[in-house]
Design a protein around this motif. Structure first.
Motif, mmCIF file in Angstrom:
data_model
loop_
_atom_site.group_PDB
_atom_site.id
_atom_site.type_symbol
_atom_site.label_atom_id
_atom_site.label_comp_id
_atom_site.label_asym_id
_atom_site.label_seq_id
_atom_site.Cartn_x
_atom_site.Cartn_y
_atom_site.Cartn_z
ATOM 1 N N ASN A 156 0.831 -1.212 0.000
ATOM 2 C CA ASN A 156 0.000 0.000 0.000
ATOM 3 C C ASN A 156 0.856 1.248 0.000
ATOM 4 O O ASN A 156 0.601 2.204 -0.736
ATOM 5 C CB ASN A 156 -0.894 0.030 1.244
ATOM 6 C CG ASN A 156 -2.192 -0.696 0.995
ATOM 7 O OD1 ASN A 156 -2.494 -1.052 -0.138
ATOM 8 N ND2 ASN A 156 -2.947 -0.936 2.035
ATOM 9 N N LEU A 157 1.913 1.224 0.858
ATOM 10 C CA LEU A 157 2.795 2.388 0.941
ATOM 11 C C LEU A 157 3.519 2.611 -0.383
ATOM 12 O O LEU A 157 3.668 3.745 -0.841
ATOM 13 C CB LEU A 157 3.808 2.206 2.073
ATOM 14 C CG LEU A 157 3.218 2.345 3.483
ATOM 15 C CD1 LEU A 157 4.243 1.939 4.536
ATOM 16 C CD2 LEU A 157 2.783 3.790 3.728
ATOM 17 N N ALA A 158 3.946 1.504 -0.995
ATOM 18 C CA ALA A 158 4.621 1.623 -2.297
ATOM 19 C C ALA A 158 3.680 2.267 -3.317
ATOM 20 O O ALA A 158 4.088 3.127 -4.105
ATOM 21 C CB ALA A 158 5.069 0.245 -2.784
ATOM 22 N N GLY A 159 2.400 1.875 -3.264
ATOM 23 C CA GLY A 159 1.391 2.469 -4.158
ATOM 24 C C GLY A 159 1.237 3.958 -3.896
ATOM 25 O O GLY A 159 1.118 4.752 -4.836
ATOM 26 N N ASP A 160 1.252 4.323 -2.600
ATOM 27 C CA ASP A 160 1.139 5.749 -2.247
ATOM 28 C C ASP A 160 2.329 6.534 -2.798
ATOM 29 O O ASP A 160 2.175 7.639 -3.332
ATOM 30 C CB ASP A 160 1.077 5.924 -0.724
ATOM 31 C CG ASP A 160 -0.247 5.435 -0.160
ATOM 32 O OD1 ASP A 160 -1.208 5.335 -0.944
ATOM 33 O OD2 ASP A 160 -0.305 5.134 1.049
ATOM 34 N N ILE A 161 3.532 5.937 -2.650
ATOM 35 C CA ILE A 161 4.746 6.618 -3.135
ATOM 36 C C ILE A 161 4.655 6.822 -4.647
ATOM 37 O O ILE A 161 4.939 7.899 -5.163
ATOM 38 C CB ILE A 161 6.017 5.808 -2.773
ATOM 39 C CG1 ILE A 161 6.204 5.782 -1.247
ATOM 40 C CG2 ILE A 161 7.259 6.393 -3.443
ATOM 41 C CD1 ILE A 161 7.286 4.831 -0.766
ATOM 42 N N LEU A 162 4.214 5.781 -5.336
ATOM 43 C CA LEU A 162 4.094 5.884 -6.800
ATOM 44 C C LEU A 162 3.110 6.980 -7.190
ATOM 45 O O LEU A 162 3.357 7.763 -8.116
ATOM 46 C CB LEU A 162 3.660 4.536 -7.383
ATOM 47 C CG LEU A 162 3.532 4.480 -8.904
ATOM 48 C CD1 LEU A 162 4.868 4.771 -9.570
ATOM 49 C CD2 LEU A 162 3.015 3.126 -9.365
ATOM 50 N N GLU A 163 2.002 7.049 -6.466
ATOM 51 C CA GLU A 163 1.002 8.077 -6.781
ATOM 52 C C GLU A 163 1.589 9.473 -6.558
ATOM 53 O O GLU A 163 1.381 10.380 -7.367
ATOM 54 C CB GLU A 163 -0.232 7.880 -5.905
ATOM 55 C CG GLU A 163 -1.469 8.508 -6.541
ATOM 56 C CD GLU A 163 -2.556 8.831 -5.551
ATOM 57 O OE1 GLU A 163 -2.338 8.717 -4.328
ATOM 58 O OE2 GLU A 163 -3.628 9.236 -6.008
ATOM 59 N N LEU A 164 2.347 9.610 -5.454
ATOM 60 C CA LEU A 164 2.949 10.917 -5.166
ATOM 61 C C LEU A 164 3.976 11.307 -6.232
ATOM 62 O O LEU A 164 4.034 12.459 -6.660
ATOM 63 C CB LEU A 164 3.613 10.895 -3.784
ATOM 64 C CG LEU A 164 2.647 10.923 -2.595
ATOM 65 C CD1 LEU A 164 3.393 10.703 -1.294
ATOM 66 C CD2 LEU A 164 1.919 12.271 -2.553
ATOM 67 N N THR A 165 4.778 10.325 -6.658
ATOM 68 C CA THR A 165 5.785 10.640 -7.684
ATOM 69 C C THR A 165 5.101 11.026 -8.995
ATOM 70 O O THR A 165 5.580 11.901 -9.718
ATOM 71 C CB THR A 165 6.744 9.458 -7.948
ATOM 72 O OG1 THR A 165 5.973 8.325 -8.295
ATOM 73 C CG2 THR A 165 7.614 9.149 -6.759
ATOM 74 N N ASN A 166 3.953 10.369 -9.282
ATOM 75 C CA ASN A 166 3.220 10.729 -10.501
ATOM 76 C C ASN A 166 2.662 12.146 -10.409
ATOM 77 O O ASN A 166 2.650 12.884 -11.397
ATOM 78 C CB ASN A 166 2.093 9.731 -10.769
ATOM 79 C CG ASN A 166 2.632 8.453 -11.380
ATOM 80 O OD1 ASN A 166 3.641 8.478 -12.091
ATOM 81 N ND2 ASN A 166 2.007 7.332 -11.075
ATOM 82 N N LYS A 167 2.215 12.522 -9.190
ATOM 83 C CA LYS A 167 1.728 13.899 -9.002
ATOM 84 C C LYS A 167 2.871 14.886 -9.204
ATOM 85 O O LYS A 167 2.706 15.943 -9.810
ATOM 86 C CB LYS A 167 1.134 14.057 -7.597
ATOM 87 C CG LYS A 167 -0.281 13.513 -7.493
ATOM 88 C CD LYS A 167 -0.841 13.746 -6.121
ATOM 89 C CE LYS A 167 -2.227 13.139 -6.000
ATOM 90 N NZ LYS A 167 -2.673 13.041 -4.621
ATOM 91 N N LEU A 168 4.037 14.489 -8.669
ATOM 92 C CA LEU A 168 5.225 15.325 -8.804
ATOM 93 C C LEU A 168 5.565 15.507 -10.291
ATOM 94 O O LEU A 168 5.874 16.604 -10.755
ATOM 95 C CB LEU A 168 6.379 14.631 -8.075
ATOM 96 C CG LEU A 168 7.591 15.447 -7.680
ATOM 97 C CD1 LEU A 168 7.190 16.506 -6.672
ATOM 98 C CD2 LEU A 168 8.650 14.522 -7.037
ATOM 99 N N LEU A 169 5.455 14.414 -11.023
ATOM 100 C CA LEU A 169 5.757 14.427 -12.451
ATOM 101 C C LEU A 169 4.757 15.308 -13.205
ATOM 102 O O LEU A 169 5.120 16.035 -14.136
ATOM 103 C CB LEU A 169 5.680 12.989 -12.979
ATOM 104 C CG LEU A 169 6.407 12.677 -14.267
ATOM 105 C CD1 LEU A 169 7.893 12.896 -14.101
ATOM 106 C CD2 LEU A 169 6.145 11.224 -14.665
ATOM 107 N N ASN A 170 3.493 15.254 -12.774
ATOM 108 C CA ASN A 170 2.452 16.045 -13.444
ATOM 109 C C ASN A 170 2.652 17.542 -13.280
ATOM 110 O O ASN A 170 2.070 18.320 -14.035
ATOM 111 C CB ASN A 170 1.063 15.645 -12.932
ATOM 112 C CG ASN A 170 0.659 14.289 -13.463
ATOM 113 O OD1 ASN A 170 1.240 13.810 -14.439
ATOM 114 N ND2 ASN A 170 -0.287 13.651 -12.809
#
Lengths: 359, 266
Positions: A138-152
């Motif tokens: 779950n945490l890994a999923g959260d990190i991925l989502e945050l990095t995608n937001k960062l990328l956006n």
């Protein structure tokens, strides 16, 4: 199943084999089987729980327990003893060897129950032991989502453009987050192969996915080998596949980068009316022809690959093959030897390909 | 038997008898007209038009359908599902951080449920979601279920994921949540999908023109009746391809039921 018998907790009243291996029991095989039988049809043929008469006149029973074939052979089944063939020299050999279908059925049901209890306990133990993985995933999923937001937050219309315009640290973060999530998903496949076909199939553009993996895996990262990945060919088709599909190109590209000794990794994508074919080619340790047949099996690795990377467990290609089966995809490998060696390891052009049927 | 009837008419005046017969003729003509009209209308109608005529309130597009559905999010993590985004699409969305096994009947009234395994059922915090899914799926009219647990590593949770209608990893992006709900509705609750299924079954059954016409006509009557009628069952029982017959019947069962539940008469 065999360890269950090895404990001695299950009585084995008749001559018995599991997957062709003899199990120590109350009786050894009758001489009729050991001396007169040359064909061992009881081990070759399917058999049934109701019993089958062999060419000698004896009976054998067969049942599948947890994918293991258990055969009870060399017994006198539910037939009149007078109907048995006459072997005067060995007539005493058949004393006490009666096994009626009902007796076999009761015995095999006992084995099944015990196996089920053992299997359930193992699952419960695994469930407890693996519990922390869920929060971690779950945490890994959260990190991925945050990095995608960062990328956006970077400039660009498409995600590829935003990725290209991002700074090196953001790119590295995206790569690490993607690989972290994928590592958990690969682990889920090793532990529970059924998870490869969970959920519904979704429409996916294979080219886009491979291109995204190219961008991520080509990025230099500390402690990980890096190679340039070139894509040849183009394909705009979409196909319906399970989410797990991503693990196939990921594993093949990751392996190619890990083992490549020279040049780029080349991906060829070809599209016909019947199928989409993706081929990953790299130069690396030769895979011998015998190894090619087993390379997608659990824990199997080529001997030259072992020499290059001692830490590997032979799980990546196994997981890829599980995912391929779940998606109805054909996976294949080919190794064409080159006439030279690097550090005494013969080199070859290795091609791993998968074919996705379009209908 | 007939004599008393003749005697009755003989006792009446010619005018009364004329009125009797004229009245009966008009009644028969009106009845026959209605039947002929209904037969003629059905004959010239596609199955889809028949469905639309019976159930005019049925949403015409997936977007329309989305606006009317009731969705429950059964998860103790409040941010797991993009609830605000889904509400903006017109979905009636209810967040339920925990439920009880006694809420099962209420949960059956939802069109779709996002369901986690752990920490969502008061009586069984460890595996409550798993048992809840089993119970919800035990009845044919249960909601569609999207499994949103990360317990994919758990060998005891295999059935949870296998029996769910779809599986999503958390956190779920708004776009994926919307697409997934639309895809599930399209596959399981949208009339054109079942009309296509019915038509495909018919096409694959290698029927003669006469059989094909009869199947369509009887299917239209089933939709009007709100249930698969006996003549349709008898008709498809004669098909050579019984697998196609089964597929056609199951698609028609859904269409007739949906038409009945959205019928203006009901």
């Amino acid at each position: 199943v065999k360890p269950l018998f090895d404990t001695g907790a299950i009585r084995v009243p008749w001559p018995t084999t599991i997957d062709g291996t003899e199990i120590r029991g109350d009786q050894s095989a009758p001489k009729l089987c050991t001396e007169l039988c040359k064909t061992r049809e009881c081990q070759q043929r399917l058999g049934t729980r109701l019993g089958v008469k062999c060419h000698i006149g004896l009976t054998y029973y067969s049942a599948n327990v947890a994918s293991h074939k258990i055969v009870v052979y060399g017994v006198v089944g539910g037939v009149d003893r007078s109907a048995l063939p006459k072997y005067p020299r060995l007539k005493d050999d058949l004393k006490g060897r009666t096994a009626l279908p009902s007796q076999f059925q009761a015995w095999i049901e006992g084995v099944e129950k015990l196996q089920e209890i053992g299997s359930q306990q193992t699952k419960e133990q695994m469930s407890r032991a693996l519990h922390p993985f869920h929060d971690a995933r779950n945490l890994a999923g959260d990190i991925l989502e945050l990095t995608n937001k960062l990328l956006n937050s970077h400039s660009g219309i498409s995600s590829a453009e935003r990725f290209e315009s991002a700074d090196e640290n953001t790119k590295a973060l995206v790569k690490a987050a993607e690989l972290l999530v994928d590592t958990y998903d690969l682990a889920a496949i090793y532990i529970s192969p059924e998870s490869a076909s969970f959920g519904r199939k979704r429409s996916l553009e294979v080219y886009k996915l491979v291109d995204k993996l190219r961008m991520i895996l080509s990025l230099p990262m500390e402690n990980r080998p890096t190679r340039k990945i070139r894509i040849e060919g183009r394909c705009f088709a979409t196909v319906d596949l399970y989410d797990s599909f991503k693990l196939i190109p990921l594993t093949l590209l990751d392996n190619a980068i890990k083992y490549a000794t020279k040049g780029d990794v080349t991906v060829r994508i070809d599209e016909t009316a019947a199928a989409i074919t993706v081929e990953v080619e790299s130069v690396g340790p030769e895979i011998e022809s015998q190894e090619l047949k087993e390379i997608f099996e659990y824990g199997k690795r080529g001997r030259f690959a072992k020499a290059v990377d001692k830490k590997g467990q032979g799980l990546g290609l196994y997981a890829a093959s599980v995912v391929a089966r779940a998606n109805g995809i054909r996976l294949s490998a080919k190794s064409t030897p080159l006439q030279y060696a690097v550090n005494a390891i013969p080199q070859a052009v290795n091609r791993f390909a998968f074919e996705i049927p379009r209908h | 038997m007939i004599d008393p009837i003749i005697a009755f008419f003989e006792r009446q005046s010619w005018l009364a008898n004329l009125m009797y017969f004229a009245g009966a003729a008009v009644a028969i003509a009106i009845g026959a007209k209605k039947r002929i009209e209904s037969w003629w209308t059905l004959r010239n109608q596609s199955l889809e038009t028949s469905f639309r005529n019976v159930a005019p309130t049925f949403p015409a597009t997936i977007e329309d359908m989305l606006r009317g559905i009731k969705v429950a999010v059964v998860d103790d993590e409040p941010n797991a599902v993009p609830v605000e985004y889904l509400r903006k699409l017109g979905i009636q969305l209810f967040e339920k951080p925990s439920v009880s096994f006694t809420d099962i009947e209420e949960l059956r009234t939802y069109d779709l449920v996002f369901l986690d395994i752990v920490g969502v059922v008061d009586e069984d915090p460890k595996r409550g979601g798993l048992k809840l899914l089993e119970r919800l799926k035990s009845s044919p009219n249960g909601p569609l279920i999207i499994a949103i647990s990360s317990k994919r590593f758990d060998p005891l949770a295999t059935d949870f994921f296998r029996n769910a209608d779809d599986v999503l990893n958390k956190p779920i992006s708004p776009e994926l949540a919307e697409t997934t709900i639309k895809d599930l509705l399209r596959a399981n609750r949208f009339p054109p999908t079942f009309l296509t299924m019915f038509q495909t079954a018919l096409d694959s059954a290698h029927l003669s023109k006469k059989e094909h016409r009869a199947a369509i006509r009887l299917a239209q009557r089933s939709i009007v009746a709100g249930r698969v009628t006996t003549p349709f069952v008898r008709e498809v029982a004669g098909w050579k391809d019984q697998s196609a017959a089964q597929r056609a019947t199951s698609a028609l069962t859904w269409l007739a039921k949906a038409a009945s539940s959205h019928s203006t008469k009901s």
